[in-house]
Write a protein that holds these residues in place. Structure first.
Motif, mmCIF file in Angstrom:
data_model
loop_
_atom_site.group_PDB
_atom_site.id
_atom_site.type_symbol
_atom_site.label_atom_id
_atom_site.label_comp_id
_atom_site.label_asym_id
_atom_site.label_seq_id
_atom_site.Cartn_x
_atom_site.Cartn_y
_atom_site.Cartn_z
ATOM 1 N N ASP A 175 -18.449 -6.189 -28.323
ATOM 2 C CA ASP A 175 -19.262 -6.965 -29.261
ATOM 3 C C ASP A 175 -20.732 -6.894 -28.860
ATOM 4 N N ARG A 176 -21.585 -7.686 -29.521
ATOM 5 C CA ARG A 176 -23.015 -7.541 -29.265
ATOM 6 C C ARG A 176 -23.414 -7.981 -27.858
ATOM 7 N N ARG A 200 -7.109 -17.639 -30.993
ATOM 8 C CA ARG A 200 -8.259 -16.828 -31.412
ATOM 9 C C ARG A 200 -8.144 -16.371 -32.857
ATOM 10 N N LEU A 246 -17.682 -18.365 -31.497
ATOM 11 C CA LEU A 246 -16.342 -17.793 -31.362
ATOM 12 C C LEU A 246 -16.270 -16.949 -30.093
ATOM 13 N N SER A 247 -15.086 -16.462 -29.786
ATOM 14 C CA SER A 247 -14.933 -15.774 -28.502
ATOM 15 C C SER A 247 -15.718 -14.474 -28.460
ATOM 16 N N ILE A 248 -15.947 -13.885 -29.603
ATOM 17 C CA ILE A 248 -16.766 -12.673 -29.647
ATOM 18 C C ILE A 248 -17.698 -12.757 -30.848
ATOM 19 N N SER A 249 -18.673 -11.857 -30.899
ATOM 20 C CA SER A 249 -19.596 -11.846 -32.016
ATOM 21 C C SER A 249 -20.049 -10.426 -32.332
ATOM 22 N N GLU A 271 -14.034 -11.508 -35.734
ATOM 23 C CA GLU A 271 -14.287 -12.634 -34.817
ATOM 24 C C GLU A 271 -13.267 -13.749 -34.982
ATOM 25 N N GLN A 283 -9.229 -12.306 -33.513
ATOM 26 C CA GLN A 283 -9.007 -11.544 -32.282
ATOM 27 C C GLN A 283 -7.562 -11.669 -31.794
ATOM 28 N N GLY A 284 -6.929 -12.774 -32.082
ATOM 29 C CA GLY A 284 -5.535 -12.947 -31.665
ATOM 30 C C GLY A 284 -4.637 -11.886 -32.276
ATOM 31 N N LYS A 312 -18.889 -7.547 -24.719
ATOM 32 C CA LYS A 312 -17.552 -8.013 -24.382
ATOM 33 C C LYS A 312 -16.494 -7.172 -25.088
#
Ligand code: PLP
Lengths: 447, 533
Positions: free
Chosen positions: A300-301, B116, B513-516, A104, A107-108, A304
């Motif tokens: 992701d959950r 990110r 955050l952008s994802i989880s 998390e 991600q970059g 996404k």
């Protein structure tokens, strides 16, 4: 003392909280006889300005590729680096991050590495790339460890003498205690003779390693190598020059199973040999044997799309002694640089860059061969490097060329006893006509 | 089309209005947010930044046929058909199908991606065993000087005397810090150094005709690279137990030492953050049995200038210059893993090394007993140069102060968190300590993973989790010397806050955050390892 923020007052408060009387009390688990009890014998500290003066002073004692025109190659090249590459790689969020263990918060990098894997798959024409290895030589060694784990019951590794001598040395170091036999196929003609290769590749051969273009700059008969490997069930490992793939057929197209290579040419400065970028890509069927980190796409959950480190059961932190490799820290920053480089060039830019190298190398070869006593050593097609025979001692010639302002090439005698009068010369797209003509004149004056 | 748009951008759907989104959960957990503020303002208040909706498109999804960033110059030599210079069957019909992107889009892509990431320059990053200290900016400027960065690795010795002088000096400095006589700067990272040194050990025993020495003993708390390196070097590995005190179990070690023992690999301080105080007995036991002691130097930040591996009996070691001497880690690498060895092992080191004849430096390849090379070219010079800059900036006093403050910071943080998290191995540590969420997991269903993920919401990178393997629910915390007391105070206060939170809420963290919680099982079972058209 720079970088340390604790003041005397902080230290006092901290020790109080810890319940220690002094900082030295924190070191009492180190038995007294082993404590150093003297200052290290290293130079006294320098402030930033002094440090800069010192490093500039060191730099002045070097003739960089900016001071003397660079015709040196052999795996490290003076290619042009677009400014976007430096800008992206100097972004703190990339260069001061660790390996993306927390997906998390990373991600970059993870996405950038996923893109890197795709770009490397695209240029090699293979299915899967890992997220980088150390550099070209150890990448060759890793490809053989991988081949060993695929062809478990076989014992022979065949490698062409035209593969970079330092890659071959690295390979023999890695295999020193693994009970495998390395057979080096001589290449007196400057490239593999498929008939000679056929004599040694048999049903005990676990892989054949070829460099294309090879250390002398010449192309190899990769189609013939590929058919031979297929016929004998050996894996075909091709060590590539990524720039050449703007023009040359891709490893996947000519039947290689694993492509490896030095990725320095993709946007990384020469830096006296490192840090560089070990490239590795393979066919899908071998993906669970590939060394190093791999990034995969998932969700992701909340459904996404996102990216994670995956297939980690290959790796040392899970498999320990049974891992496919011992690699942990890799060369992430240079994978990033390579991605930005390839995206900045695009298909046309890569083709044009490759073509400029090709054209200029051939122009220079033709011009040099007009000098009496200078000739191409091998009758082989070449890409951006070529090998010439010179009258007399090659190192002496190169010393004269350096005085004239040129890093003139690699004297091959150091690696090949029979090639003492040969020089391999690399020409990148950066070399201008004026530099090439100036070099020819200096060469003529020096032989 | 970017993913944000495809799967629904949480902000564009205005999750503030929705009662079910993560945002509501976050609000529940955060004090003092005024619901009446405008959306953007509220986002900024809680530390959420401006959002770019470009950033999750892949390069390939951004591609537009005909766009370009980099242009090449016209060919200034007579141009010939590629197919007249190369065999037709060697030439590809078309270049690889790389993406076609203009410069501004390329830059925005990467700048948005960079947002990110957590990094040292933006976040406290107490990732245990990784020594995430500040990366000084002067190092970047200096290592990018053309006179250092644009040197070819095979240029003549006379044309790179300044570089060789630096490397020679680095060999000496690392030898002095190790208390060992000989150094090779060649290995590219710690694991590579382990392999190189184990190959040196193997060559040494082979030379002495001690062919039975085929075993490497490794504590169960060791890093995975240790056994993996031993296997490539051709050794069998034998695992040594840790005692309940977190130190090597001497009885177990003793029972496994015999005339097959080649090397004992020890990390000291160990991965629990404790100095192996019986190191004198341990090294004596190994030496008496004719074996060698290897020190995994990942934790050198705890001991530089205070004790030296050579002085406590190690015969060989690696450094992680990218940890101890702050080479920036580049989101995965580069590293640099020089090794130092005792004199009797020097003949086996990789070549070349830098030697000094009078006032002249040169690369020496002439070592008949060398194991050879472990890579092409000299080493990860760019990182060695940054490490050199750090050492030259600190000097002898500064190096000791680095160590003292790293250990002080770790002990202080330990003192702050030990009432919040169980720290099974005592109240004192070296440069890092390992907490355990075991009790919390039993009592409240809060695991190490939950704490790690929730820390991200508060702008902290997580500690290393689930390593070392010998501590259940491990959280390995290493603050380093470059952090301030306030940062440590705030971090500890956050941990305290987190463990008081509701387990269900934590199991869905991070919330901001952008994802989880990516689906790792799916990534593993159906690997998607590249973009496909
Ligand atoms: C204790 C320990 N040993 C060895 C290594 C391997 O070092 P590197 O990642 O530089 O290869 C690491 C780092 O990840 C480590 O923490």
């Amino acid at each position: 003392m720079p970088y340390i923020l604790n003041t005397e007052a902080d230290r006092k408060a901290m020790l109080e909280k810890i319940g220690a009387a002094s900082v030295s009390e924190l070191f009492t688990t180190i038995p007294q006889p082993f404590q150093l009890n003297r200052a290290l014998n290293v130079p006294e500290s320098l402030c930033e300005m002094e440090l800069q003066q010192h490093i500039i002073e060191l730099a002045r004692r070097n003739a960089s590729a900016d001071d003397a025109v660079c015709f040196l190659g052999g795996g490290s090249y003076d290619h042009f680096i677009p400014s976007v590459v430096d800008v992206v790689a100097s972004r703190s969020e990339f260069y001061t991050a660790y390996t993306p263990y927390q997906a998390e918060a990373s991600q970059g990098s993870l996405q950038a590495f996923f893109e890197y894997q795709t770009l490397i798959a695209q240029i090699t024409g293979l299915d899967v790339s890992n997220a980088s290895l150390y550099e070209g030589g150890s990448a060759v060694a890793e490809s053989v460890l991988m081949a060993i784990s695929i062809n478990l019951d076989r014992s022979k590794v065949v490698i062409a003498e035209s593969v970079h001598p330092e890659y071959r040395l690295t390979l023999s170091t890695y295999l020193a205690n693994l009970n495998k036999q390395i057979v080096t196929v001589p290449t007196p003609g400057g490239a593999i003779d498929p008939a000679e290769l056929a004599k040694v590749v048999d049903d005990q051969t676990l892989c054949v390693i070829v460099q294309h273009p090879n250390f002398f700059g010449n192309l190899e008969a990769v189609d013939a190598v590929s058919s031979l490997c297929k016929a004998k069930g050996a894996l075909f490992v091709s060590s590539i020059d990524a720039i050449s793939l703007g023009i040359l057929k891709r490893p996947g197209q000519y039947g290689a199973d694993i492509a490896v290579g030095e990725g320095q040419c993709l946007g990384t400065a020469m830096q006296f040999g490192g840090p560089y970028l070990g490239l590795m890509a393979c066919r899908d069927e071998f993906v669970r044997k590939i060394p190093g980190r791999i990034v995969g796409q998932t969700t992701d959950r909340n459904g996404k799309r996102c990216w994670v480190l995956t297939l980690q059961t290959r790796e040392q932190h899970i498999r320990r002694e049974k891992a496919t490799s011992n690699i942990c820290t890799n060369q992430g920053l240079f994978a990033l640089r390579a991605s930005v480089y390839l995206a900045a060039l695009g298909p046309q830019g890569l083709r044009e860059t490759a073509n400029l190298c090709l054209q200029k190398a051939h122009y220079l070869a033709d011009e040099l061969c007009k000098i009496p006593g200078v000739s191409l050593k091998f009758k082989q097609p070449f890409f951006k490097e070529f090998t010439v025979q010179v009258p007399g001692d090659a190192p002496a010639l190169l010393a004269k060329l350096l005085k004239a302002g040129y890093h003139g090439g690699l004297a091959l005698g150091r690696w090949y006893a029979t090639l003492g009068n040969c020089v391999t010369i690399a020409v990148t797209e950066k070399r201008t006509r004026a530099e090439l003509d100036g070099f020819v004149a200096a060469f003529r004056a020096s032989v | 089309m970017g993913l944000w748009r495809r799967s629904g951008h949480p902000f564009s759907r205005s999750p503030l209005a929705s009662a079910s989104g993560w945002f509501t959960e976050y609000l529940l957990s955060t004090d003092g947010i005024v619901p009446a503020l405008a959306e953007g303002e509220r986002l900024n208040r809680i530390g959420i930044f401006m959002i770019s909706n470009q950033s999750t498109d892949l390069l390939f999804e951004m591609s537009h046929s005909g766009r370009r960033c980099h242009l090449t110059p016209a060919c200034d030599v007579p141009m010939r058909e590629a197919k007249s210079l190369l065999p037709a069957d060697a030439v590809a019909d078309a270049p690889p199908a790389l993406p076609e992107i203009g410069e501004i889009d390329l830059i925005r892509h990467y700048m948005n991606l960079s947002k990110r990431n957590m990094s040292i320059d933006t976040n406290f990053y107490p990732l245990g065993s990784c020594t995430m200290k500040y990366n000084p900016k002067r190092h970047e400027r200096l290592s990018n000087l053309p006179g250092m960065a644009n040197l070819h690795p095979l240029q003549s010795d006379e044309s790179c005397q300044g570089m060789l002088a630096m490397l020679w000096s680095m060999q000496n400095i690392l030898g002095e810090i190790a208390g060992l006589e000989a150094v090779s700067l060649q290995p590219a990272a710690g694991a590579h150094g382990e392999l190189a040194a184990l190959l040196v050990a193997e060559a040494y025993f082979r030379d002495r005709k001690e062919h039975a020495r085929k075993r490497v003993l490794i504590p169960d708390s060791a890093h995975g690279t240790n056994p993996a390196s031993a296997a490539i070097a051709g050794f069998d590995t034998v695992s040594i137990k840790s005692g309940t005190n977190g130190l090597v179990d001497l009885a177990d070690l003793k029972s496994k030492i015999d005339d097959r023992t080649a090397v004992f690999m020890i990390t000291n301080p160990n991965t629990i953050g404790l100095f192996e105080s019986q190191i004198g007995e341990i090294t004596k036991m190994i030496h008496d049995a004719g074996g060698l002691v290897y020190l995994d130097g990942a934790n050198m930040n705890a001991i530089v200038g205070v004790t030296r591996p050579g002085d406590f009996g190690a015969d060989m070691m690696h450094y992680n210059v990218h940890k101890t001497f702050t080479g920036p880690h580049g989101a995965g690498g580069p590293g640099s893993g020089p090794i130092a060895v005792r004199g009797m092992l020097a003949p086996y080191l990789p070549t070349p090394n830098v030697v000094k004849d009078g006032e002249t430096y040169r690369l020496d390849y002439n070592q008949p007993k060398t194991i050879g090379r472990v890579r092409s070219f000299f080493g990860n010079v760019g990182i060695l140069l940054r490490g050199y800059c750090y050492i030259r900036t600190l000097g002898p006093k500064g190096l000791r102060s680095m160590t003292e403050n790293a250990v002080l910071n770790a002990n202080y943080l330990l003192a702050l968190v030990k009432d919040t998290l169980d720290v099974p191995h005592g109240d004192r540590c070296m440069h890092e300590f390992v907490a355990s969420a075991s009790k919390l997991k039993r009592a409240k269903r809060i695991s190490a993973m939950e704490i790690a993920k929730r820390l991200l919401d508060f702008g902290y990178h997580a500690p290393t989790v689930y390593f070392p393997l010998v501590v259940p629910e491990a959280l390995m915390i290493e603050p380093t010397e470059t952090e301030s007391k306030e940062t440590l105070d705030a971090f500890a206060a956050t941990l305290l806050k987190i463990v008081a939170e509701d387990a269900e809420f934590l199991q869905k963290a991070p919330h901001t955050l952008s994802i989880s919680r990516p689906n790792d099982a799916k990534a593993f079972k159906e690997p998607v390892l590249r973009w496909k058209a």
